[in-house]
Design an enzyme around this catalytic site. Structure first.
Site, mmCIF file in Angstrom:
data_model
loop_
_atom_site.group_PDB
_atom_site.id
_atom_site.type_symbol
_atom_site.label_atom_id
_atom_site.label_comp_id
_atom_site.label_asym_id
_atom_site.label_seq_id
_atom_site.Cartn_x
_atom_site.Cartn_y
_atom_site.Cartn_z
ATOM 1 N N ARG A 1 -19.172 8.015 10.267
ATOM 2 C CA ARG A 1 -17.998 7.388 9.889
ATOM 3 C C ARG A 1 -17.357 7.992 8.695
ATOM 4 O O ARG A 1 -16.314 8.324 8.289
ATOM 5 C CB ARG A 1 -18.224 5.972 9.604
ATOM 6 N N GLY A 2 -18.218 8.505 7.667
ATOM 7 C CA GLY A 2 -17.914 9.236 6.619
ATOM 8 C C GLY A 2 -17.248 10.347 6.740
ATOM 9 O O GLY A 2 -16.171 10.648 5.971
#
Length: 638
Positions: free
Chosen positions: A245-246
């Site tokens: 997600r980062g």
């Protein structure tokens, strides 16, 4: 939503450049996932968010979710009257559905009840909100940009919800005199003539709104070279960011920043901005890790990104478009907090514990002058035993003790009162029993039955920590420190308020008053000194005082006393008798308690066992906790 006479204009907020940029990028690319704004009170967090509304255009709006909202108000509800009268399920949309296509704003998001957090997580992950009530299901779209504000001193945010915020910005009040004067002057001018003040800034806001719209239109055509994707992956890998997600948020943020600059291709500068905004909060491994990122750490990560990008970054892609606007980029990133002092423990010893001489606390604070209790804890994967208050309470939602709540398993129908969930089957059954005719009975007010639901609540957990001379041997102090940290971590995850009382020297004192921020409790404990005798009775009485004081403002929050001690009372004349009288006072108030026995050595006096018996407390030897890595479960007494 117009800014005229309604909100302090976005363009008029002095400073806050990083925050403005984060909000603008989220408006340009809603897929980023929104912004969490953390900062001390009085830093214009709410003001600047509300000022964003006029910049989004007529198609978008900002919907505010109050932290005290009911679940039905948030997710929507079924019209019970139509169900009983017409046999049809009519759905009334809630706040999540109303925010579809716009911004959902939550002030003090860290204080949001757990059951609402669960609903919010479901909607943020799926983009839809589903209502299930007694066999009836309704689903509605709920895609929104999530914006939240919080003061970290009032408690941290659940990790699952923290991860849903694409960007996080820490704000603080300005220290520059001129800037403070400008802010106060602007605020007073707005208060004197809101309409005129808004009109004065209308042109600037209009230009800003047009620029956001232009960036939105440009975003689909912005290119993201493979070299910059590799740079992003290298940065995230270097910082040990969990999951992908980062990486995705960084890619979207960098693209949005390029579009905001008016560029058609992402460059290294865009990636740096994305790393500053999207990664600091993704580096935490447990609730007590520092969530900031210093310039040195960022530069190291960018160096790893350069290596991953390879030679491609030295070509045209690295130079990028130089005609774009770089405004809004801050020059500095707040440094990490100061390093804690080294751990300084006393010498190892065997046999019965011996208290040192009485020592006065430094500065009159009630502590002692021996070695420090410890430093900030290292990350750990162990979990503490689950202690619970006995009975069923009515406190705030949490994860420790059993309680009546609006969320949880329905156990029976009860008399209906305002705010009580409706027990649909019980209501229909009551109407049927009253009616003697055929067909569907008409509903009358007296037929309504409420639903009693049993869930879990948070508690006030008061830690009484014995830091006397008998507890300062190196091996014992390390074990006690580990136990306290794990107990505090457990309180964090269960949404408790915590307080810490320290007993050492001539008296006991409150090291941490009741707070939701367990991070603060750990950092303050790190500054406490050990040594001296054990005023156990005074410690128990101080704990009772905290509980009594907290009950005046929060009567439904049940207390749980956790005593971390070897049970020896040596603080002056008649210390043992005073400790027994204080223990009786705890019992008289009906406070649930736990005794963590820290006595070690070949010869044991069993004083902690006796204390647990007198308190009617759960007894847990420290050795058992250490041997199992604090992972074993303990029966709840509910």
């Amino acid at each position: 939503m117009s800014s005229t006479g309604a909100h302090f204009p976005f363009s008029a907020v002095v400073g806050q450049d990083r925050l403005k940029l984060a909000l603008i990028l989220s408006a340009v690319s809603p897929g980023i996932g929104g912004v969490l704004i953390r900062g001390e009170k009085g830093t214009a967090k709410s003001t600047i968010v509300r000022g964003l509304a006029p910049l989004l255009g007529e198609a978008s709006r900002v919907v505010e979710l109050p932290i005290g909202a009911t679940e039905d108000r948030v997710v929507g509800s079924l019209d019970l009257t139509r169900v009983l009268r017409d046999g049809q399920a009519h759905f009334t949309p809630g706040l999540l559905a109303q925010a579809d296509g716009g911004v959902l704003y939550i002030d003090e998001v860290n204080l949001l009840s757990d059951h609402l957090v669960d609903v919010l997580l479901d909607a943020a992950a799926s983009g839809r909100v589903t209502v299930e009530r007694d066999g009836v299901s309704h689903t509605q779209a709920a895609k929104f940009v999530l914006v939240g504000t919080m003061n970290p001193e009032e408690g941290e945010l659940r990790p699952q919800l923290l991860d849903r915020f694409g960007l996080v910005v820490d704000v603080a009040g300005p220290r520059d005199v001129d800037e403070r004067v400008d802010i106060v002057t602007s605020r007073m001018a707005y208060d004197a003539d809101p309409d005129g003040f808004a009109a004065e800034h209308a042109d600037v806001e209009g230009e800003l709104s047009d620029r956001i719209a232009h960036a939105r239109n440009l975003l689909p055509s912005v290119g993201l070279p493979v070299a910059e994707l590799r740079r992003i992956a290298g940065i995230c890998s270097h910082l040990d960011v969990d999951g992908l997600r980062g990486d995705i948020v960084m890619a979207r943020t960098a693209s949005a920043h390029a579009a905001w600059r008016g560029a058609k291709q992402v460059t290294e500068d865009d990636v740096r901005v994305a790393a500053e905004l999207a990664l600091p909060h993704r580096r935490r491994r447990n609730p007590f890790d520092d969530s900031s990122m210093s310039e040195e750490q960022l530069d190291e990560a960018l160096g790893a990104g350069d290596e991953a990008a390879g030679d491609e970054t030295s070509g045209d892609e690295a130079s990028g478009d130089e005609d774009g606007d770089q405004s809004g980029l801050p020059d500095e990133q707040p440094d990490s907090g100061p390093d804690d002092g080294p751990d300084s423990d006393g010498p190892d010893s065997e046999g019965p514990d011996d208290d040192g001489p009485d020592t006065d606390p430094p500065g009159g604070g009630g502590g002692a002058t021996g070695p420090q209790f410890g430093s900030k804890p290292a990350s750990g994967s162990s979990r503490v035993r689950t202690f619970r208050a006995d009975g069923v309470g009515d406190g705030d939602p949490g994860r420790r003790s059993r309680a009546r709540s609006t969320r949880g398993a329905t156990v029976r129908d009860i008399d209906f009162t305002a705010g009580t969930p409706v027990h649909l089957f019980g209501t229909v059954l009551a109407a049927a029993r009253r009616s003697s005719g055929d067909g569907m009975p008409a509903l009358e007010p007296g037929d309504l039955r409420g639903a009693e639901r049993i869930g879990t609540e948070s508690n006030l957990v008061v830690f009484l920590v014995d830091l006397s001379g008998s507890m300062t041997a190196r091996s014992r102090l390390a074990a006690v420190r580990e136990a306290c940290v794990e107990l505090l971590r457990d309180s964090y995850t269960r949404r408790d308020r915590v307080a810490v009382v320290v007993a050492c020297g001539k008296d006991a004192y409150v090291a941490v008053p009741p707070t939701r921020s367990v991070d603060i409790a750990v950092s303050r404990l790190a500054q406490v000194r050990t040594g001296g005798r054990t005023p156990l009775g005074e410690g128990l009485l101080r704990s009772v005082e905290i509980i009594d004081r907290a009950a005046r403002t929060d009567p439904n929050r049940r207390p749980l006393l956790v005593v971390v001690s070897d049970g020896r009372a040596t603080g002056g004349k008649d210390a043992a008798r005073r400790a027994e009288a204080a223990a009786d006072e705890v019992v008289r108030r009906g406070v649930a308690s736990v005794v963590v026995d820290c006595e070690q050595g070949f010869v044991k006096l069993g004083t902690a066992v006796a204390l647990a018996r007198r308190l009617g407390a759960e007894y847990v030897p420290l050795a058992d906790l250490a041997e199992t890595g604090l992972a074993a479960g303990v029966r709840g007494v509910a």
